[in-house]
Design a protein around this motif. Sequence first.
Motif, PDB file in Angstrom:
ATOM      1  N   MET A   1     -17.031  38.763  33.749  1.00 11.03           N
ATOM      2  CA  MET A   1     -16.819  37.470  34.413  1.00 11.03           C
ATOM      3  C   MET A   1     -18.150  36.832  34.789  1.00 11.03           C
ATOM      4  N   GLY A   2     -18.070  35.611  35.277  1.00 10.89           N
ATOM      5  CA  GLY A   2     -19.269  34.865  35.632  1.00 10.89           C
ATOM      6  C   GLY A   2     -19.730  34.042  34.461  1.00 10.89           C
ATOM      7  N   GLY A   3     -20.845  34.473  33.847  1.00 10.42           N
ATOM      8  CA  GLY A   3     -21.358  33.747  32.694  1.00 10.42           C
ATOM      9  C   GLY A   3     -22.282  32.610  33.076  1.00 10.42           C
ATOM     10  N   ILE A   4     -22.625  31.806  32.105  1.00  4.49           N
ATOM     11  CA  ILE A   4     -23.654  30.780  32.289  1.00  4.49           C
ATOM     12  C   ILE A   4     -23.126  29.359  32.075  1.00  4.49           C
TER      13      ILE A   4
ATOM     14  N   ILE B   1     -14.880  29.323  38.081  1.00 10.19           N
ATOM     15  CA  ILE B   1     -13.492  29.557  37.691  1.00 10.19           C
ATOM     16  C   ILE B   1     -13.362  30.942  37.059  1.00 10.19           C
ATOM     17  N   SER B   2     -14.365  31.312  36.254  1.00 16.75           N
ATOM     18  CA  SER B   2     -14.374  32.640  35.647  1.00 16.75           C
ATOM     19  C   SER B   2     -14.410  33.732  36.711  1.00 16.75           C
ATOM     20  N   LEU B   3     -15.212  33.543  37.739  1.00 17.43           N
ATOM     21  CA  LEU B   3     -15.297  34.543  38.808  1.00 17.43           C
ATOM     22  C   LEU B   3     -13.945  34.712  39.512  1.00 17.43           C
ATOM     23  N   LYS B   4     -13.246  33.614  39.712  1.00 16.53           N
ATOM     24  CA  LYS B   4     -11.916  33.694  40.328  1.00 16.53           C
ATOM     25  C   LYS B   4     -10.936  34.440  39.422  1.00 16.53           C
ATOM     26  N   THR B   5     -10.983  34.132  38.129  1.00 17.35           N
ATOM     27  CA  THR B   5     -10.135  34.840  37.171  1.00 17.35           C
ATOM     28  C   THR B   5     -10.439  36.328  37.189  1.00 17.35           C
ATOM     29  N   GLY B   6     -11.726  36.677  37.170  1.00 14.52           N
ATOM     30  CA  GLY B   6     -12.114  38.081  37.151  1.00 14.52           C
ATOM     31  C   GLY B   6     -11.696  38.829  38.393  1.00 14.52           C
ATOM     32  N   GLU B   7     -11.864  38.199  39.537  1.00 17.94           N
ATOM     33  CA  GLU B   7     -11.472  38.843  40.799  1.00 17.94           C
ATOM     34  C   GLU B   7      -9.971  39.110  40.830  1.00 17.94           C
TER      35      GLU B   7
ATOM     36  N   LEU C   1     -14.142  35.448  31.025  1.00 22.39           N
ATOM     37  CA  LEU C   1     -15.124  34.378  30.887  1.00 22.39           C
ATOM     38  C   LEU C   1     -14.463  33.082  30.430  1.00 22.39           C
ATOM     39  N   HIS C   2     -15.085  31.967  30.774  1.00 18.01           N
ATOM     40  CA  HIS C   2     -14.640  30.651  30.310  1.00 18.01           C
ATOM     41  C   HIS C   2     -15.855  29.864  29.867  1.00 18.01           C
ATOM     42  N   GLY C   3     -15.667  28.992  28.896  1.00 18.93           N
ATOM     43  CA  GLY C   3     -16.734  28.110  28.466  1.00 18.93           C
ATOM     44  C   GLY C   3     -17.720  28.771  27.518  1.00 18.93           C
ATOM     45  N   ALA C   4     -18.898  28.129  27.392  1.00 17.66           N
ATOM     46  CA  ALA C   4     -19.937  28.626  26.482  1.00 17.66           C
ATOM     47  C   ALA C   4     -20.357  30.033  26.874  1.00 17.66           C
ATOM     48  N   PHE C   5     -20.742  30.826  25.872  1.00 13.85           N
ATOM     49  CA  PHE C   5     -21.079  32.235  26.054  1.00 13.85           C
ATOM     50  C   PHE C   5     -19.934  32.949  26.777  1.00 13.85           C
ATOM     51  N   GLY C   6     -18.766  32.799  26.238  1.00  4.38           N
ATOM     52  CA  GLY C   6     -17.584  33.427  26.819  1.00  4.38           C
ATOM     53  C   GLY C   6     -16.387  33.204  25.919  1.00  4.38           C
ATOM     54  N   GLU C   7     -16.061  31.925  25.738  1.00  6.72           N
ATOM     55  CA  GLU C   7     -14.927  31.567  24.890  1.00  6.72           C
ATOM     56  C   GLU C   7     -15.338  31.204  23.466  1.00  6.72           C
TER      57      GLU C   7
ATOM     58  N   ASN D   1      -6.382  27.186  23.868  1.00  7.56           N
ATOM     59  CA  ASN D   1      -7.258  27.995  24.715  1.00  7.56           C
ATOM     60  C   ASN D   1      -7.119  29.463  24.353  1.00  7.56           C
ATOM     61  N   THR D   2      -8.225  30.097  23.937  1.00 12.46           N
ATOM     62  CA  THR D   2      -8.175  31.513  23.576  1.00 12.46           C
ATOM     63  C   THR D   2      -8.410  32.432  24.763  1.00 12.46           C
ATOM     64  N   LEU D   3      -8.999  31.903  25.852  1.00 14.10           N
ATOM     65  CA  LEU D   3      -9.144  32.674  27.087  1.00 14.10           C
ATOM     66  C   LEU D   3      -8.706  31.784  28.251  1.00 14.10           C
ATOM     67  N   PRO D   4      -7.401  31.545  28.368  1.00 17.16           N
ATOM     68  CA  PRO D   4      -6.911  30.663  29.439  1.00 17.16           C
ATOM     69  C   PRO D   4      -7.117  31.285  30.809  1.00 17.16           C
ATOM     70  N   GLY D   5      -7.100  30.443  31.830  1.00 18.99           N
ATOM     71  CA  GLY D   5      -7.239  30.904  33.204  1.00 18.99           C
ATOM     72  C   GLY D   5      -6.214  31.964  33.559  1.00 18.99           C
ATOM     73  N   MET D   6      -6.656  32.934  34.386  1.00 21.21           N
ATOM     74  CA  MET D   6      -5.786  34.072  34.697  1.00 21.21           C
ATOM     75  C   MET D   6      -5.791  34.411  36.176  1.00 21.21           C
ATOM     76  N   THR D   7      -5.766  33.390  37.037  1.00 26.16           N
ATOM     77  CA  THR D   7      -5.473  33.665  38.435  1.00 26.16           C
ATOM     78  C   THR D   7      -3.954  33.687  38.589  1.00 26.16           C
ATOM     79  N   SER D   8      -3.484  34.143  39.729  1.00 22.38           N
ATOM     80  CA  SER D   8      -2.026  34.229  39.923  1.00 22.38           C
ATOM     81  C   SER D   8      -1.364  32.862  39.849  1.00 22.38           C
ATOM     82  N   ALA D   9      -2.130  31.804  40.111  1.00 19.36           N
ATOM     83  CA  ALA D   9      -1.571  30.448  40.074  1.00 19.36           C
ATOM     84  C   ALA D   9      -1.760  29.783  38.722  1.00 19.36           C
ATOM     85  N   SER D  10      -2.406  30.458  37.783  1.00 23.52           N
ATOM     86  CA  SER D  10      -2.688  29.859  36.480  1.00 23.52           C
ATOM     87  C   SER D  10      -1.421  29.748  35.633  1.00 23.52           C
ATOM     88  N   LEU D  11      -1.512  28.961  34.596  1.00 20.88           N
ATOM     89  CA  LEU D  11      -0.334  28.632  33.785  1.00 20.88           C
ATOM     90  C   LEU D  11       0.202  29.827  33.004  1.00 20.88           C
ATOM     91  N   LEU D  12      -0.684  30.633  32.421  1.00 23.21           N
ATOM     92  CA  LEU D  12      -0.208  31.777  31.634  1.00 23.21           C
ATOM     93  C   LEU D  12       0.516  32.804  32.500  1.00 23.21           C
TER      94      LEU D  12
END
Length: 307
Positions: free
Chosen positions: A7-10, A16-22, A60-66, A263-274
Amino acid sequence: MKVGVIMGGISSEREISLKTGEEMLKMLDPNKYEAVPVVINKKEELAEKVRGLDLALLALHGAFGEDGTVQAVLESLNIPYTGSGVLSSAICMDKDMSKRLLRAAGIPTADWLCWNHIDEFSPEALEELGYPVIVKPSSGGSSIGMTKVNEPDELRAAVMEAFRWDRSVMAERYIRGMEITCPILDGETMPIISIIPKAAEWFDYDAKYTANGAVEQVAVLPPELEREVRRIALDCYRTLKCTVYARVDMILSDGFPFVLEVNTLPGMTSASLLPRSAKAAGLTFSGLLDAIIAVSLKERGVPVHVR
């Protein structure tokens, strides 16, 4: 099994990635996995931080991740990872390229233009598209750098803002209608979710990430339309060579679906769509992660061994 949550990334979507990872770390079953956080702050540290992992669970989300970059590094290190492979990740991250492939496959998507440098920008080119348009970074996500442009006088500022976030910028015809998303897991569609922003005209950053910014619920569609949406979602998944899981976003306009993006790595918090879709299918968040891990290991040719 030692699972590193990457998670995290640049990218602009780091927070958003940090929230997904947590959220993933909290929901991974400790009876099955040894879950460890792997926070990426710069590209150079990835190879060292992932050594010794049995699986990289990508948050991860975005560049250097997705975009296939991290996936390529992990493949070179022979470390299995979750989600789609290098090629599919790169294609889906580039909205201009993915729309070209979808259009070539006969999949409905809104008309658009793309500029690869600010010097290419020409307001006159939008005369055929007409207004309003959505201007956005070609490789961005989470609606960052995205602007709805209603008239020519607003165009240059929107394009300049999008170029702040990416080297390539798109202007896409704005289609009025209800936004929906159709997640796919292991080649099967899941419950379709409808998205209705409460205060915004469209599903912008605030609507996505502000508490109660939108009403997100299982879509109730006429049976024929639901079948068409699911068919189109699977066509996108196969055309863009996705594997394991993905989320296909669309707009329903007068009963006709237009694909926005995949989206190949969609958001994954409990409130996310997936996860919301998975819950509607009777799958807990932990169960969803179990499924993603199992299918990813199978896709990468690794036997599943959980303690």
